[in-house]
Design an enzyme around this catalytic site. Structure first.
Site, PDB file in Angstrom:
ATOM      1  N   VAL A   1     -17.118  19.038  47.184  1.00  0.00           N
ATOM      2  CA  VAL A   1     -18.493  19.482  47.381  1.00  0.00           C
ATOM      3  C   VAL A   1     -18.811  19.592  48.864  1.00  0.00           C
ATOM      4  O   VAL A   1     -18.301  18.839  49.693  1.00  0.00           O
ATOM      5  CB  VAL A   1     -19.510  18.533  46.709  1.00  0.00           C
ATOM      6  CG1 VAL A   1     -19.265  18.433  45.214  1.00  0.00           C
ATOM      7  CG2 VAL A   1     -19.478  17.146  47.347  1.00  0.00           C
ATOM      8  N   CYS A   2     -19.662  20.581  49.181  1.00  0.00           N
ATOM      9  CA  CYS A   2     -20.232  20.710  50.522  1.00  0.00           C
ATOM     10  C   CYS A   2     -21.653  21.235  50.342  1.00  0.00           C
ATOM     11  O   CYS A   2     -22.140  21.320  49.212  1.00  0.00           O
ATOM     12  CB  CYS A   2     -19.388  21.622  51.409  1.00  0.00           C
ATOM     13  SG  CYS A   2     -19.411  23.355  50.919  1.00  0.00           S
ATOM     14  N   GLN A   3     -22.315  21.625  51.401  1.00  0.00           N
ATOM     15  CA  GLN A   3     -23.715  22.006  51.262  1.00  0.00           C
ATOM     16  C   GLN A   3     -23.910  23.431  50.756  1.00  0.00           C
ATOM     17  O   GLN A   3     -24.731  23.698  49.899  1.00  0.00           O
ATOM     18  CB  GLN A   3     -24.442  21.835  52.608  1.00  0.00           C
ATOM     19  CG  GLN A   3     -25.956  21.723  52.473  1.00  0.00           C
ATOM     20  CD  GLN A   3     -26.372  20.484  51.701  1.00  0.00           C
ATOM     21  OE1 GLN A   3     -25.745  19.440  51.771  1.00  0.00           O
ATOM     22  NE2 GLN A   3     -27.447  20.588  50.928  1.00  0.00           N
TER      23      GLN A   3
END
Length: 208
Positions: free
Chosen positions: A139-141
């Site tokens: 996950v990242c933004q």
């Protein structure tokens, strides 16, 4: 040895990328493809927030957060692991100092973004914590860094990789249990952009 990449769409927003390795020595004009001459090298699934939650709860996926430290500290999924794909660039050569100064005066000021570089120990750090057959939800933004991280890990032999399409900013509030000073979808917001609405309102009042 040759590689063949293909994309097979599934229902909803889930997409599966499959990379196949084909042994040329086993293929002749008189011999058709068979399962023995194909080896699935890796697959990356792209899922939405709800599907990601199901992967964690039902299929045993572990969350690997690849954002920078600042966004991770603002909000993160509970019980996740953190290995940033980019780290703050503190190099002191002249070129870096100039670029860092320009960045801090513009992007850093307006968007609250640190001046970063690729983490040279990213793969090493992941390997120290996970085996190549681990089920990882990256996950990242915004969704870009998680895809880059997945591509990097895929080349290193990791087999079970998933990413959230468009990142945590697209996840509905309450989808995951999280900790931090803000909601997961807002962890990327910082700097002057967070108060630009208030500034505009004040300027508008003054002008009127």
């Amino acid at each position: 040895m040759a590689s063949l990449s293909c994309c097979t769409p599934f229902s909803g927003q889930r997409t599966r990328w499959v990379v196949l390795e084909i042994n040329r020595a086993e293929i002749t004009p008189y011999k058709s493809f068979n399962k023995r001459c194909m080896k699935i090298r890796a697959e990356v699934n792209f899922v939405n927030g709800e599907e990601a939650k199901r992967l964690i709860g039902e299929e045993g996926y572990t969350v690997l957060d690849v954002r920078d430290r600042t966004q991770y500290d603002r909000a993160r999924i509970k019980s996740c692991y953190h290995v940033p794909l980019f780290v703050e660039n503190k190099d002191n050569d002249l070129g870096t100092i100039v670029k860092r100064t320009v960045h801090n005066n513009f992007s850093g000021l307006f968007f609250g973004l640190s001046f970063t570089k690729l983490n040279p120990d990213f793969v090493k750090s992941v390997r120290e914590q996970f085996s190549t057959d681990s089920k990882l939800l990256l996950v990242c933004q915004e969704g870009l860094r998680s895809v880059a991280a997945a591509n990097t890990l895929e080349k290193e032999g990791f087999q079970n990789l998933s990413c959230i399409t468009s990142g945590l900013q697209s996840v509905k509030p309450g989808t995951f249990d999280s900790i931090g000073s803000t909601e997961l979808e807002n962890a990327g917001k910082a700097g002057l952009v967070t108060i630009q609405g208030k500034i505009s309102a004040v300027l508008g009042t003054v002008l009127i």
